[in-house]
Design an enzyme around this catalytic site. Sequence first.
Site, PDB file in Angstrom:
ATOM      1  N   GLY A 198      45.439  36.045  40.935  1.00 49.77           N
ATOM      2  CA  GLY A 198      44.412  37.019  40.585  1.00 49.77           C
ATOM      3  C   GLY A 198      44.160  37.149  39.097  1.00 49.77           C
ATOM      4  N   HIS A 202      44.410  35.133  28.746  1.00 51.86           N
ATOM      5  CA  HIS A 202      45.221  35.513  27.582  1.00 51.86           C
ATOM      6  C   HIS A 202      46.272  36.423  28.189  1.00 51.86           C
ATOM      7  CE1 HIS A 202      45.350  37.058  23.144  1.00 51.86           C
ATOM      8  NE2 HIS A 202      46.350  37.656  23.796  1.00 51.86           N
ATOM      9  N   ASN A 226      49.720  38.980  36.017  1.00 50.42           N
ATOM     10  CA  ASN A 226      49.228  37.962  36.938  1.00 50.42           C
ATOM     11  C   ASN A 226      49.232  36.618  36.221  1.00 50.42           C
ATOM     12  OD1 ASN A 226      48.718  39.778  39.088  1.00 50.42           O
ATOM     13  ND2 ASN A 226      46.827  40.422  38.085  1.00 50.42           N
ATOM     14  N   HIS A 261      48.581  39.093  29.617  1.00 47.35           N
ATOM     15  CA  HIS A 261      48.485  40.550  29.498  1.00 47.35           C
ATOM     16  C   HIS A 261      49.399  41.196  30.520  1.00 47.35           C
ATOM     17  CE1 HIS A 261      45.257  39.005  32.075  1.00 47.35           C
ATOM     18  NE2 HIS A 261      45.436  40.084  32.839  1.00 47.35           N
ATOM     19  N   HIS A 282      47.571  34.083  20.906  1.00 49.75           N
ATOM     20  CA  HIS A 282      46.989  33.693  22.200  1.00 49.75           C
ATOM     21  C   HIS A 282      47.873  32.684  22.925  1.00 49.75           C
ATOM     22  CE1 HIS A 282      43.707  32.642  25.054  1.00 49.75           C
ATOM     23  NE2 HIS A 282      44.421  31.529  25.120  1.00 49.75           N
ATOM     24  N   CYS A 311      37.862  33.603  23.804  1.00 47.59           N
ATOM     25  CA  CYS A 311      38.744  34.415  24.643  1.00 47.59           C
ATOM     26  C   CYS A 311      38.391  35.901  24.511  1.00 47.59           C
ATOM     27  CB  CYS A 311      40.200  34.180  24.244  1.00 47.59           C
ATOM     28  SG  CYS A 311      41.342  35.340  24.992  1.00 47.59           S
TER      29      CYS A 311
HETATM   30  P1  AMP Z   1      43.820  40.131  35.513  1.00 42.05           P
HETATM   31  O1  AMP Z   1      42.999  40.214  36.772  1.00 42.05           O
HETATM   32  O2  AMP Z   1      45.301  40.293  35.723  1.00 42.05           O
HETATM   33  O3  AMP Z   1      43.477  38.899  34.692  1.00 42.05           O
HETATM   34  O4  AMP Z   1      43.422  41.402  34.664  1.00 42.05           O
HETATM   35  C1  AMP Z   1      42.352  41.450  33.779  1.00 42.05           C
HETATM   36  C2  AMP Z   1      42.069  42.889  33.565  1.00 42.05           C
HETATM   37  O5  AMP Z   1      41.257  43.012  32.412  1.00 42.05           O
HETATM   38  C3  AMP Z   1      41.341  43.564  34.724  1.00 42.05           C
HETATM   39  O6  AMP Z   1      42.131  44.649  35.225  1.00 42.05           O
HETATM   40  C4  AMP Z   1      40.036  44.046  34.077  1.00 42.05           C
HETATM   41  O7  AMP Z   1      39.613  45.295  34.581  1.00 42.05           O
HETATM   42  C5  AMP Z   1      40.410  44.101  32.614  1.00 42.05           C
HETATM   43  N1  AMP Z   1      39.300  43.956  31.698  1.00 42.05           N
HETATM   44  C6  AMP Z   1      38.323  43.017  31.708  1.00 42.05           C
HETATM   45  N2  AMP Z   1      37.490  43.183  30.665  1.00 42.05           N
HETATM   46  C7  AMP Z   1      37.947  44.252  29.982  1.00 42.05           C
HETATM   47  C8  AMP Z   1      37.501  44.940  28.806  1.00 42.05           C
HETATM   48  N3  AMP Z   1      36.423  44.544  28.109  1.00 42.05           N
HETATM   49  N4  AMP Z   1      38.210  46.020  28.393  1.00 42.05           N
HETATM   50  C9  AMP Z   1      39.297  46.436  29.081  1.00 42.05           C
HETATM   51  N5  AMP Z   1      39.776  45.827  30.184  1.00 42.05           N
HETATM   52  C10 AMP Z   1      39.094  44.753  30.641  1.00 42.05           C
HETATM   53 ZN    ZN Z   2      43.114  35.090  23.574  1.00 43.32          ZN
END
Ligand code: AMP
Ligand code: ZN
Length: 112
Positions: A92, A97, A86, A99, A46, A4
């Site tokens: 989307g 994990h 989301n 967030h 997680h 993850c």
């Molecule tokens: P979601 O589309 O709601 O799953 O959001 C995932 C978010 O994680 C997106 O806004 C990405 O820009 C962000 N993201 C992906 N990889 C990283 C990373 N290594 N560091 C910071 N943000 C990230």
């Molecule tokens: Zn995780």
Amino acid sequence: MSDCLFCKIISGEIPSNKVYEDEICYAFYDISPMAPTHFLVIPKVHFASAAEATEENAAAIGHIYMVIAKLAKEMGFADGFRVVTNCGEIAGQTVHHIHFHVLSGKQLGSFN
Ligand code: AMP
Ligand code: ZN
């Protein structure tokens, strides 16, 4: 969870730009910001999404909202911000994990 991305960010295996950390959650700036202020808050435990909320992890979700309110005051955007989680690919979600996106710093558009 070993494969993850966000678990690897929590462990430090993948670098991130930290906003806040405590024993329950970790906050870091989104790598692809959608607003002048855009960071993510994740529980250290997680689970995939809001669809997996349970009695066991509900306290972490409540704690995260408390942390967001505290950061909003400290970072100076308590007058207006958006919290988004989301849930599932149809919404989307790309990282499975849970967030919480925290967005502020500009007029945020309507969802519909
Ligand atoms: P979601 O589309 O709601 O799953 O959001 C995932 C978010 O994680 C997106 O806004 C990405 O820009 C962000 N993201 C992906 N990889 C990283 C990373 N290594 N560091 C910071 N943000 C990230
Ligand atoms: Zn995780």
